[in-house]
Design an enzyme around this catalytic site. Structure first.
Site, PDB file in Angstrom:
ATOM      1  N   GLY A 137       0.792  -1.218   0.000  1.00 61.42           N
ATOM      2  CA  GLY A 137       0.000   0.000   0.000  1.00 61.42           C
ATOM      3  C   GLY A 137       0.827   1.272   0.000  1.00 61.42           C
ATOM      4  CB  CYS A 138      -0.002   4.633   1.305  1.00 61.05           C
ATOM      5  SG  CYS A 138      -1.612   4.788   0.492  1.00 61.05           S
ATOM      6  CG  ASN A 139       3.771   2.333   5.299  1.00 59.30           C
ATOM      7  OD1 ASN A 139       4.297   3.428   5.385  1.00 59.30           O
ATOM      8  ND2 ASN A 139       3.207   1.720   6.314  1.00 59.30           N
ATOM      9  CB  ALA A 140       4.827  -0.131  -1.087  1.00 58.53           C
ATOM     10  CG  MET A 346      -0.124   6.956   7.086  1.00 56.50           C
ATOM     11  SD  MET A 346       0.769   8.469   6.610  1.00 56.50           S
ATOM     12  CE  MET A 346       1.523   8.990   8.109  1.00 56.50           C
TER      13      MET A 346
END
Length: 359
Positions: A137-140, A346
């Site tokens: 997701g957005c953390n990747a 996050m």
């Protein structure tokens, strides 16, 4: 002397079509007052999206899961290539210089992965090592930066690139629920690439590499919140017969409550306090998420100006969002040698990732 990976280039790209929140509401004829409120109070002005074409009735045609996967493949590759080329240009490098390509995406599943497709399209050397990160997701983007920084240190003098390419419009579901409204009001399409190298000659004035062009990556700190593992997810919706996002309304508070702990761990042992950090590059995860981070870390609005600017102009472009913010900071030309910065993202898990950098 400890060898560190250094950021030497960044580039971004978006699809050519963009929409205001009102235009998206009009396109999909969304009339529910609660859903309209979510769109219009998002702190987003425009997003670049690849929306389905109009059908015979003038309304966007329905897209089946196969259509969405095709859209993801087409636009993740197209935008990814443009972001990669922009990154290399800024780094003063060429495709022949790329020795490791790490591709990141969470808005579609590709096998072979995005790295193989882009290497083929661009004619990058067949001996280029590669990796693909999916499903984080957005953390990747920061997860990838952590791994590729390690690759760079192990392969000094060789150029590595992290490429985050997300076609979030290929992950949209269409129904009248608030779950869908929250997701469809937030995410935008976009790609961002960052180039790293370690072990290049450094300034005689700073033999440890400080002050050289591009910040050094000093350390990372991660934080997982197992109690909120299902609070952000992208999984199969049996009712819709397709994948769909889910964002729990409590996410901003969950992230805010843990941002302080992971930041303190990132800075532990460095002798640095939060006030010593000159630049904060936080993921544009949404208005409430940014507010929660600002409040819990005691940051000023100026400190997150790039984050809020990216949210306003692009929406949440998932894994590459923090690199859009980094690019804006770079263009300001305000970072000076010796200054410190914190990167923060996050994502699902729920998780928070951080990195400490120094110019």
């Amino acid at each position: 002397m400890t060898v560190r990976a250094r950021i030497v280039g960044v580039g971004t790209a978006v699809p050519p079509t963009s929409y205001s929140q009102q235009e998206v509401l009009d396109t999909f004829e969304i009339t529910d007052a609660r859903a309209r409120g979510v769109f219009l109070n998002s702190a987003i002005e425009r997003r670049h999206l690849v929306l389905p074409p109009p059908g015979a009735d003038g309304r966007p045609v329905g897209e089946q899961q196969g259509d969405l996967l095709d859209k993801h493949k087409t636009h993740a590759v197209e935008s990814g290539i443009r972001a990669l080329e922009a990154c290399l240009k800024r780094a003063g490098a060429s495709l022949a210089d790329v020795r490791h390509l790490c591709c990141v995406t969470s808005t579609g599943l590709l096998t072979p992965g995005l790295s193989a497709l882009i290497i083929r399209e661009l004619g990058i050397g067949r001996d280029c090592s590669r990796s693909d990160i999916v499903g984080m997701g957005c953390n990747a983007g920061l997860n990838a930066l952590n791994l590729v920084a390690g690759w760079s240190v192990a392969n000094p003098g060789e150029l590595a690139v992290v490429l985050c390419s997300e076609a979030c419009s290929a992950a949209y579901a269409m129904d009248t629920t608030m779950r869908t409204a929250v997701v469809n009001s937030l995410f935008g399409d976009g790609a961002a690439a960052v180039a790293l190298i370690a072990g290049e000659p450094v300034s005689p004035a700073h033999p440890d590499g400080a002050g050289a062009d591009g910040p050094r990556i000093l350390r990372f700190a991660s934080h997982i919140i197992p109690d909120a593992v299902d609070a952000m997810r992208y999984d199969w919706d049996r009712d819709l017969g397709r994948f769909s996002f889910f964002l729990d309304p409590q996410i901003p508070y969950v992230i805010g409550a843990h941002a302080e702990e992971v930041t303190d761990r990132l800075l532990a042992g460095t002798g640095l306090l939060r006030d010593d950090i000159s630049h904060w590059l936080v993921h544009s995860g949404g208005k409430k998420v940014i507010d929660a981070v600002v409040v819990n870390l005691g940051l000023s609005r100026h400190a997150v100006r790039h984050t809020t600017g990216v949210l306003r102009d692009y929406g949440n472009v998932s894994s590459g969002s923090f690199l859009f913010s980094y690019e804006r900071l770079l263009e300001e030309q305000v970072a000076t040698p010796g200054e410190y910065g914190v990167l923060m993202t996050m994502g699902p898990g729920s998780t928070i990732e951080t990195a400490l950098i120094q110019w």
